[in-house]
Design a protein around this motif. Structure first.
Motif, PDB file in Angstrom:
ATOM      1  N   PHE A  29      -6.898  -4.349  -5.139  1.00  0.00           N
ATOM      2  CA  PHE A  29      -7.907  -3.740  -4.280  1.00  0.00           C
ATOM      3  C   PHE A  29      -7.249  -2.944  -3.155  1.00  0.00           C
ATOM      4  CE2 PHE A  29     -10.636  -3.934  -0.495  1.00  0.00           C
ATOM      5  CZ  PHE A  29     -11.734  -3.241  -0.973  1.00  0.00           C
ATOM      6  N   GLY A  30      -6.179  -3.483  -2.568  1.00  0.00           N
ATOM      7  CA  GLY A  30      -5.469  -2.783  -1.501  1.00  0.00           C
ATOM      8  C   GLY A  30      -4.871  -1.468  -1.978  1.00  0.00           C
ATOM      9  N   ILE A  31      -4.222  -1.492  -3.140  1.00  0.00           N
ATOM     10  CA  ILE A  31      -3.658  -0.270  -3.700  1.00  0.00           C
ATOM     11  C   ILE A  31      -4.773   0.726  -4.011  1.00  0.00           C
ATOM     12  CG2 ILE A  31      -2.460   0.699  -5.711  1.00  0.00           C
ATOM     13  CD1 ILE A  31      -0.774  -1.863  -5.753  1.00  0.00           C
ATOM     14  N   SER A  32      -5.871   0.226  -4.550  1.00  0.00           N
ATOM     15  CA  SER A  32      -7.002   1.100  -4.881  1.00  0.00           C
ATOM     16  C   SER A  32      -7.599   1.735  -3.636  1.00  0.00           C
ATOM     17  CB  SER A  32      -8.086   0.313  -5.622  1.00  0.00           C
ATOM     18  OG  SER A  32      -7.580  -0.238  -6.803  1.00  0.00           O
ATOM     19  N   LEU A  33      -7.711   0.961  -2.579  1.00  0.00           N
ATOM     20  CA  LEU A  33      -8.259   1.479  -1.326  1.00  0.00           C
ATOM     21  C   LEU A  33      -7.360   2.570  -0.743  1.00  0.00           C
ATOM     22  CD1 LEU A  33     -10.520   1.180   0.765  1.00  0.00           C
ATOM     23  CD2 LEU A  33      -9.088  -0.496   1.922  1.00  0.00           C
ATOM     24  N   ILE A  34      -6.065   2.332  -0.738  1.00  0.00           N
ATOM     25  CA  ILE A  34      -5.130   3.347  -0.243  1.00  0.00           C
ATOM     26  C   ILE A  34      -5.228   4.605  -1.099  1.00  0.00           C
ATOM     27  CG2 ILE A  34      -2.691   3.915   0.058  1.00  0.00           C
ATOM     28  CD1 ILE A  34      -2.253   0.897   0.694  1.00  0.00           C
ATOM     29  N   GLY A  35      -5.252   4.429  -2.415  1.00  0.00           N
ATOM     30  CA  GLY A  35      -5.350   5.576  -3.318  1.00  0.00           C
ATOM     31  C   GLY A  35      -6.643   6.341  -3.151  1.00  0.00           C
ATOM     32  N   ALA A  36      -7.750   5.617  -2.952  1.00  0.00           N
ATOM     33  CA  ALA A  36      -9.044   6.278  -2.774  1.00  0.00           C
ATOM     34  C   ALA A  36      -9.067   7.121  -1.503  1.00  0.00           C
ATOM     35  CB  ALA A  36     -10.164   5.242  -2.734  1.00  0.00           C
ATOM     36  N   VAL A  37      -8.486   6.601  -0.428  1.00  0.00           N
ATOM     37  CA  VAL A  37      -8.447   7.353   0.831  1.00  0.00           C
ATOM     38  C   VAL A  37      -7.587   8.611   0.664  1.00  0.00           C
ATOM     39  CG1 VAL A  37      -7.612   7.270   3.224  1.00  0.00           C
ATOM     40  CG2 VAL A  37      -8.919   5.360   2.295  1.00  0.00           C
ATOM     41  N   ILE A  38      -6.429   8.459   0.036  1.00  0.00           N
ATOM     42  CA  ILE A  38      -5.572   9.631  -0.195  1.00  0.00           C
ATOM     43  C   ILE A  38      -6.286  10.639  -1.077  1.00  0.00           C
ATOM     44  CG2 ILE A  38      -3.415  10.427  -1.256  1.00  0.00           C
ATOM     45  CD1 ILE A  38      -2.199   7.708  -0.440  1.00  0.00           C
ATOM     46  N   TYR A  39      -6.944  10.166  -2.118  1.00  0.00           N
ATOM     47  CA  TYR A  39      -7.651  11.066  -3.036  1.00  0.00           C
ATOM     48  C   TYR A  39      -8.752  11.837  -2.309  1.00  0.00           C
ATOM     49  CZ  TYR A  39     -10.340  12.749  -6.989  1.00  0.00           C
ATOM     50  OH  TYR A  39     -11.010  13.548  -7.867  1.00  0.00           O
ATOM     51  N   LEU A  40      -9.546  11.134  -1.500  1.00  0.00           N
ATOM     52  CA  LEU A  40     -10.635  11.797  -0.777  1.00  0.00           C
ATOM     53  C   LEU A  40     -10.118  12.843   0.198  1.00  0.00           C
ATOM     54  CD1 LEU A  40     -13.060   8.820  -0.121  1.00  0.00           C
ATOM     55  CD2 LEU A  40     -13.376  10.736  -1.690  1.00  0.00           C
TER      56      LEU A  40
END
Length: 98
Positions: free
Chosen positions: A55-66
């Motif tokens: 979840f932490g990796i996904s959250l970081i990736g989602a913020v970078i993606y956005l």
């Protein structure tokens, strides 16, 4: 988790997630985010030991993606780069906490 729990190769697990994500009734940005997440999921199972870390990796990736939706349009490797940076940042954050 397909790699660590089901014994699939990381490449097969990532490709399967990307394939399934391509059939979901969502927009193309969401499909790209799913595929980027599958790249990040190819990281070592020694780095990620539970679902909260995923979840932490996904959250970081989602913020970078956005934040990078408008950047680098038309350039290849964006999703892989986002996956790499999100895993690397998570690794640095996890290392500084421990």
């Amino acid at each position: 988790m397909l790699h660590s729990k089901a014994g699939w190769s990381p490449v097969l697990a990532s490709a399967s997630v990307g394939l399934i994500g391509s059939f979901l009734p969502v927009n193309s940005n969401m499909r790209a985010a799913i595929y980027s997440g599958s790249f990040a999921g190819m990281c070592s199972s020694e780095l990620v030991s539970n679902y909260w870390e995923i979840f932490g990796i996904s959250l970081i990736g989602a913020v970078i993606y956005l934040y990078s939706l408008k950047l680098f349009q038309g350039f290849g490797g964006k999703l892989g780069t986002i996956a790499f940076v999100s895993v690397a940042l998570f690794y640095l954050i996890k290392g500084s906490i421990i």
